[in-house]
Every structure is written in structure tokens, then in C-alpha cells.
Write an enzyme that holds these catalytic residues in place. Structure first.
Site, PDB file in Angstrom:
ATOM      1  N   SER A  88       0.820  -1.210   0.000  1.00 54.79           N
ATOM      2  CA  SER A  88       0.000   0.000   0.000  1.00 54.79           C
ATOM      3  C   SER A  88       0.847   1.251   0.000  1.00 54.79           C
ATOM      4  O   SER A  88       1.849   1.333   0.701  1.00 54.79           O
ATOM      5  CB  SER A  88      -0.918   0.022   1.226  1.00 54.79           C
ATOM      6  OG  SER A  88      -1.708   1.212   1.210  1.00 54.79           O
TER       7      SER A  88
ATOM      8  N   LYS B  36      -4.780  -6.504   3.494  1.00 58.06           N
ATOM      9  CA  LYS B  36      -4.748  -5.414   2.498  1.00 58.06           C
ATOM     10  C   LYS B  36      -6.158  -5.091   2.031  1.00 58.06           C
ATOM     11  O   LYS B  36      -6.507  -3.926   1.828  1.00 58.06           O
ATOM     12  CB  LYS B  36      -3.884  -5.827   1.306  1.00 58.06           C
ATOM     13  CG  LYS B  36      -3.879  -4.799   0.147  1.00 58.06           C
ATOM     14  CD  LYS B  36      -3.374  -3.435   0.565  1.00 58.06           C
ATOM     15  CE  LYS B  36      -3.067  -2.515  -0.599  1.00 58.06           C
ATOM     16  NZ  LYS B  36      -4.177  -1.992  -1.384  1.00 58.06           N
TER      17      LYS B  36
ATOM     18  N   HIS C  97      -7.715  -3.057   4.620  1.00 54.15           N
ATOM     19  CA  HIS C  97      -7.095  -1.722   4.536  1.00 54.15           C
ATOM     20  C   HIS C  97      -7.833  -0.895   3.492  1.00 54.15           C
ATOM     21  O   HIS C  97      -8.211   0.254   3.738  1.00 54.15           O
ATOM     22  CB  HIS C  97      -5.611  -1.834   4.150  1.00 54.15           C
ATOM     23  CG  HIS C  97      -5.031  -0.529   3.643  1.00 54.15           C
ATOM     24  ND1 HIS C  97      -5.185  -0.106   2.328  1.00 54.15           N
ATOM     25  CD2 HIS C  97      -4.358   0.446   4.281  1.00 54.15           C
ATOM     26  CE1 HIS C  97      -4.612   1.084   2.180  1.00 54.15           C
ATOM     27  NE2 HIS C  97      -4.105   1.443   3.341  1.00 54.15           N
ATOM     28  N   ASN C  98      -8.078  -1.475   2.345  1.00 55.25           N
ATOM     29  CA  ASN C  98      -8.765  -0.739   1.277  1.00 55.25           C
ATOM     30  C   ASN C  98     -10.208  -0.446   1.626  1.00 55.25           C
ATOM     31  O   ASN C  98     -10.719   0.619   1.300  1.00 55.25           O
ATOM     32  CB  ASN C  98      -8.665  -1.525  -0.035  1.00 55.25           C
ATOM     33  CG  ASN C  98      -7.319  -1.337  -0.700  1.00 55.25           C
ATOM     34  OD1 ASN C  98      -6.303  -1.223  -0.024  1.00 55.25           O
ATOM     35  ND2 ASN C  98      -7.310  -1.287  -2.024  1.00 55.25           N
TER      36      ASN C  98
ATOM     37  N   GLU D  19     -10.040   2.432   3.792  1.00 50.02           N
ATOM     38  CA  GLU D  19      -9.699   3.564   2.922  1.00 50.02           C
ATOM     39  C   GLU D  19     -10.961   4.132   2.282  1.00 50.02           C
ATOM     40  O   GLU D  19     -11.182   5.345   2.260  1.00 50.02           O
ATOM     41  CB  GLU D  19      -8.721   3.072   1.851  1.00 50.02           C
ATOM     42  CG  GLU D  19      -8.377   4.018   0.741  1.00 50.02           C
ATOM     43  CD  GLU D  19      -7.574   3.309  -0.363  1.00 50.02           C
ATOM     44  OE1 GLU D  19      -6.537   2.693  -0.018  1.00 50.02           O
ATOM     45  OE2 GLU D  19      -7.989   3.366  -1.531  1.00 50.02           O
TER      46      GLU D  19
HETATM   47  C1  6PG Z   1      -3.145   1.408  -1.910  1.00 48.04           C
HETATM   48  C2  6PG Z   1      -4.421   1.678  -2.699  1.00 48.04           C
HETATM   49  C3  6PG Z   1      -4.477   0.883  -3.982  1.00 48.04           C
HETATM   50  C4  6PG Z   1      -5.868   0.958  -4.642  1.00 48.04           C
HETATM   51  C5  6PG Z   1      -5.972   2.091  -5.624  1.00 48.04           C
HETATM   52  C6  6PG Z   1      -7.335   2.096  -6.337  1.00 48.04           C
HETATM   53  O1  6PG Z   1      -3.268   0.839  -0.795  1.00 48.04           O
HETATM   54  O2  6PG Z   1      -2.084   1.798  -2.401  1.00 48.04           O
HETATM   55  O3  6PG Z   1      -5.513   1.244  -1.868  1.00 48.04           O
HETATM   56  O4  6PG Z   1      -4.189  -0.467  -3.667  1.00 48.04           O
HETATM   57  O5  6PG Z   1      -6.112  -0.167  -5.381  1.00 48.04           O
HETATM   58  O6  6PG Z   1      -5.791   3.258  -4.909  1.00 48.04           O
HETATM   59  O7  6PG Z   1      -8.366   1.820  -5.449  1.00 48.04           O
HETATM   60  P1  6PG Z   1      -9.918   1.912  -5.871  1.00 48.04           P
HETATM   61  O8  6PG Z   1     -10.002   1.974  -7.379  1.00 48.04           O
HETATM   62  O9  6PG Z   1     -10.526   0.645  -5.338  1.00 48.04           O
HETATM   63  O10 6PG Z   1     -10.430   3.156  -5.221  1.00 48.04           O
END
Ligand code: 6PG
Length: 479
Positions: free
Chosen positions: A130, A185, A188-189, A192
Site C-alpha cells: 500500500s 490489504k 485496509h482498502n 480507505e
Molecule cells: C493502496 C491503494 C491501492 C488501490 C488504488 C485504487 O493501498 O495503495 O488502496 O491499492 O487499489 O488506490 O483503489 P480503488 O479503485 O478501489 O479506489
């Protein structure tokens, strides 16, 4: 070809290229491979001065360039492309070698691959990375799964190239066996997504209810970024909101189409939470908000529906409202992280991964997209009480949420009255109120289910399952 490379990277798009450079900058000899070798040579031409690269043309050359045990990192699209690369390289590897998948793979794919390759004595290490392309180059947060043996060999290298937390510790830990790294991960997303949704709602409320301009809201976020909301996402929000579109001279945020896209990791987080029975309502609302924003025709057909249009507050009230929004944002953020960590804990139990939640929050303090000072507080909470039932059970967080109560609810009153959608703030408060409720309407749900489906229910005053003869004398029988 001398087998001198400590690591090999195949797949040299931006992330793969930057990870390869990061390894080289940290003193490792890096074997390079790409389906089209032009990209391999371009990397060496442009960045060869940064360290020792071994450019290879074929899979065989690439494998031969690696020292034993071979460490081969795949940085290609998740799904079939990853399976194709594994099928190409696995036959060339020997027992004890390892394949590291640094893509955003689904953890169930990683579990399958790890199991299949284990049969050949090959370690498969699904690894969340990430921090985007900048993080890959200068230090990402890294979430490897796989065997303990593979981490013994790979861990020190990942710790060297990873981001470092404010206390200097590397933002990498062995998350757990098989798919644990990609699961972490994924969550985590999901967090996010929730963080970004809550920030978006705070922005919209400051815009429509407080009546601030994007530039003024950027200044508010900059101020928030000096306090308990200190985080990468708050920091970049101020940058995005203060940006002016060169072509029109308008605020950048006003010239961007308001249809959010998503590659899918947030969606997976919700899908898996549904299977695990973990309420991640904040993350779910964030995913649905992105989906709703994309339904342009439905939105156009609904635009004239009855409802209030926000009337901005006067200047004297706007500042106080902004302070209330900060409280609501922070409280909702605590709830979203509570839900995310609950999902990690539930996944750890389900798959027997024994994930250390304190260690996970520790590696999220730097490098990753959700990096924030706040995560050090979460680390401290779990380190103090590894069996913490919920972040909300931590005294400090509970006190902060208590202090935010009135403002959080007032902001939602204003959002409701002014017709400003705040699904993330609302879901967080509903989750919080449901958790602390003495009784939930689930009792009525059980009665309804028993009435139409004889699905039985339990009583508060004695053990066992019961059914009421709704179609007869309504007497109760033990099921
Ligand atoms: C990271 C981000 C990355 C993510 C992109 C697009 O941890 O560096 O989470 O892995 O895939 O930023 O994310 P989305 O298209 O799902 O918003």
C-alpha cells in the site's frame, strides 16, 4: 547468467518498476523481467545508476539470475494474469523457492495458489503493498502472508524497503499464513473507502451547509491535519480542494465528474464481511455511495424529487458548524476503524491466522493510504489489551466518542434537515447506537420469522428454542 540477484521482479508497470528500484536503491541486486523486454531495458537505461539490476529476456534467464532460495516477485494484474505468470515460472523453480504476489489479489485466490504451490515445495507469499507508486518507490506499507519460513528469508528485505513509522519501525509484519496478507490489504482498502467517504461527507456539509468555498474548506482540512485527524487522506484532501483548474480557473473539484469508480477491493471487503457476519456498515455505505454516484440516468430522473435544498449558514454560525463536523468526522472514523478491525479479527478466527491487530495497526502508521497518527493510538489500544472486544471498548476512544456525541447528532440533524446525504456519518452513529442499545427490534424480527416461517426463537427467561402456534391457539411449544 550468474545467480546473484537476491530478488527478481516480473511485471514492470509503474508499481513493479518502482518496487524494483526501491530494492536496488537499498543495495539488493534485482533481476528484472517483463513480458515485453523493451520495458526492462528502458528501466535499466533510465534508472540503472540507482543500483544493481540484471536485465533478463526470458523466464529461464530470469530464474537463473536469482540466488537460492529464489525470491520472485509478481507485479501483474490480479486474477488470470497472475495465474498465467505463476504457470510460466513455477515449473522452473525448486523446493524452497518463493513466489511473492504484490498485486491486489483476492485472498481466496491467494489461499488456492499457496495451497497448490506448497505441494511443489514452493512458498507462495500473497503480499499487500500500500502507498501507490510513490510508496512503492520510497517506502510502502507491506502486508505479507505465506509461511513463516518465507518471511524468515524475505522479511528483512521487505523491512529495509518499507516505509518507517514515526518511531522508526518498519511498516511491514508477517500478517499470518496463506492469504492473511491479502486479506489485511483488502480490509485496509475497505477502511480507505470509508475514510474517503467520511471526508467527502464532511466536505459536502462544509460546502452546502456552512457555505464555505473549496479553498476555505482546504484551509479547514489543513487545520484538522494538525490535530487528531492528522493523516495522509486529510492532507491530500486539502491539496485537491485548493487546486484550481488551469483550463477554466474554477475549483478543480467543480470540474471533475461526480461519479466515483472503484477497482473492487472495497467491494470485496463488504462481500466477505457479509459472509463472516461482521457489520461493516461504514465501509458498505462508502461502496454504495460510489455505486450510486455512477447511476447518472437514475440521478437525473430523480433530481426534481421533493426535498430541501441546503441554505448556507451565516458566517457567524459557519465556524461553529465546522467544529461540529470535525467531531462527527472523528467519531465516525473511530467507528469505521472499529468495524474494519472487527473484520480482520473475524477473518483471523475463521481462517486460523492468529493475526496480531496491534502489529497490523503499527504497520499502517506509515506508507499506506490510510496512514495516520491515529493508528498509533489503535496500536497502543491493542498492545495494551490484545483481547479488546472492540476499539470502542478502549477507554480513550470511548471518552472521545462520548465528547463528540452532541455535535455528531447535531450535524446529522442539519444534514437531514438540509437534504445533504451523509450515509457514512449516519451508518456510523446507527452502528454505535445499536451496539449500546438495551433492546433491539431483532426480537420483533424473530417473532415475525416464527409467525410466517416457524423459524423458532429463544426466550430471555429460559434456555431452549420455541415456536408459537400462530395458526392455532397461539400456545408456545418447545422446538
Ligand atoms: C493502496 C491503494 C491501492 C488501490 C488504488 C485504487 O493501498 O495503495 O488502496 O491499492 O487499489 O488506490 O483503489 P480503488 O479503485 O478501489 O479506489
Amino acid at each position: 547468467m550468474s545467480n546473484s540477484a537476491q530478488i527478481g521482479v516480473t511485471g514492470l508497470a509503474v508499481m513493479g518498476r518502482n518496487l524494483a528500484r526501491n530494492f536496488a536503491r537499498n543495495g539488493y541486486t534485482v533481476a528484472l523481467h517483463n513480458r515485453t523486454s523493451a520495458r526492462t531495458h528502458a528501466l535499466v537505461e533510465e534508472f540503472g545508476h540507482e543500483g544493481d539490476f540484471v536485465a533478463t529476456e526470458t523466464a529461464k534467464e530470469f530464474v537463473e539470475a536469482l540466488e537460492r532460495p529464489r525470491r520472485l516477485m509478481i507485479m501483474v494484474k490480479a486474477g488470470e494474469p497472475t495465474d498465467a505468470v505463476i504457470q510460466e515460472f513455477a515449473p522452473l523453480l525448486e523446493s524452497g523457492d518463493m513466489i511473492i504476489d504484490g498485486g491486489n489479489a483476492h485472498f481466496e485466490d491467494t489461499r488456492r495458489r499457496e495451497h497448490d504451490l506448497r505441494g511443489q515445495g514452493i512458498h507462495f507469499v500473497g503480499t499487500g503493498v500500500s502507498g501507490g507508486e510513490e510508496g512503492a518507490l520510497n517506502g510502502p506499507s507491506i502486508m505479507p502472508g505465506g509461511s513463516k519460513e518465507s518471511y524468515a528469508s524475505l522479511g528483512p528485505m521487505l523491512e529495509k524497503i518499507s516505509a518507517k513509522a514515526p518511531d522508526g519501525s518498519p511498516c511491514v509484519t508477517h500478517c499470518g499464513p496463506d492469504g492473511a496478507g491479502h486479506f489485511v490489504k483488502m480490509v485496509h482498502n475497505g477502511i480507505e473507502y470509508a475514510d474517503m467517504q467520511l471526508i467527502g461527507e464532511a466536505y459536502q456539509l462544509l460546502r452546502d451547509v456552512a457555505g464555505y468555498s473549496p479553498a476555505q474548506i482546504a484551509d479547514i482540512f489543513r487545520t484538522w491535519n494538525t490535530g487528531r485527524l492528522d493523516s495522509y487522506l486529510i492532507e491530500i484532501t486539502a491539496e485537491v480542494l485548493s487546486h484550481v483548474d488551469a483550463a477554466t480557473g474554477k475549483p478543480f473539484v467543480d470540474v471533475v465528474q461526480d461519479r466515483a469508480e472503484q477497482k473492487g477491493t472495497g467491494r470485496w471487503t463488504v462481500q466477505i464481511a457479509l459472509d463472516l457476519g461482521v457489520p461493516v456498515s461504514g465501509i458498505a455505505e462508502a461502496v454504495f455511495a460510489r455505486s450510486l454516484s455512477g447511476h447518472a440516468d437514475l440521478r437525473a430522473a430523480s433530481r426534481e424529487l421533493a426535498g430541501p435544498k441546503a441554505k448556507p449558514l451565516g458566517e457567524s454560525e459557519a465556524g461553529a458548524f465546522a467544529d461540529r463536523v470535525e467531531q462527527a468526522l472523528y467519531a465516525s472514523k473511530i467507528v469505521s476503524y472499529t468495524q474494519g478491525f472487527h473484520e480482520i479479527s473475524a477473518g483471523s478466527d475463521q481462517y486460523d491466522w492468529d493475526i496480531d491487530l496491534g502489529a497490523i495497526s503499527a504497520i499502517w502508521r506509515g506508507g499506506c493510504i490510510i496512514r495516520a497518527a491515529f493508528l498509533d493510538r489503535i496500536r497502543a489500544a491493542y498492545d495494551a489489551r490484545p483481547d479488546l472486544p472492540s476499539l470502542l471498548s478502549d477507554e480513550t476512544f470511548a471518552q472521545e466518542i462520548a465528547a463528540a456525541q452532541d455535535d455528531w447528532r447535531e450535524v446529522l440533524v442539519a444534514a437531514t434537515r438540509q437534504g445533504v446525504p451523509a450515509p457514512g456519518f449516519s451508518a456510523a452513529l446507527a452502528y454505535y447506537d445499536a451496539l449500546r442499545a438495551d433492546r433491539l427490534p431483532a426480537a420483533l424480527t424473530q417473532g415475525q420469522r416464527d409467525f410466517f416461517g416457524a423459524h423458532t426463537y429463544r426466550r430471555v427467561d429460559r434456555e431452549g428454542s420455541f415456536h408459537t402456534l400462530w395458526g392455532g391457539d397461539r400456545s408456545e411449544v418447545e422446538a
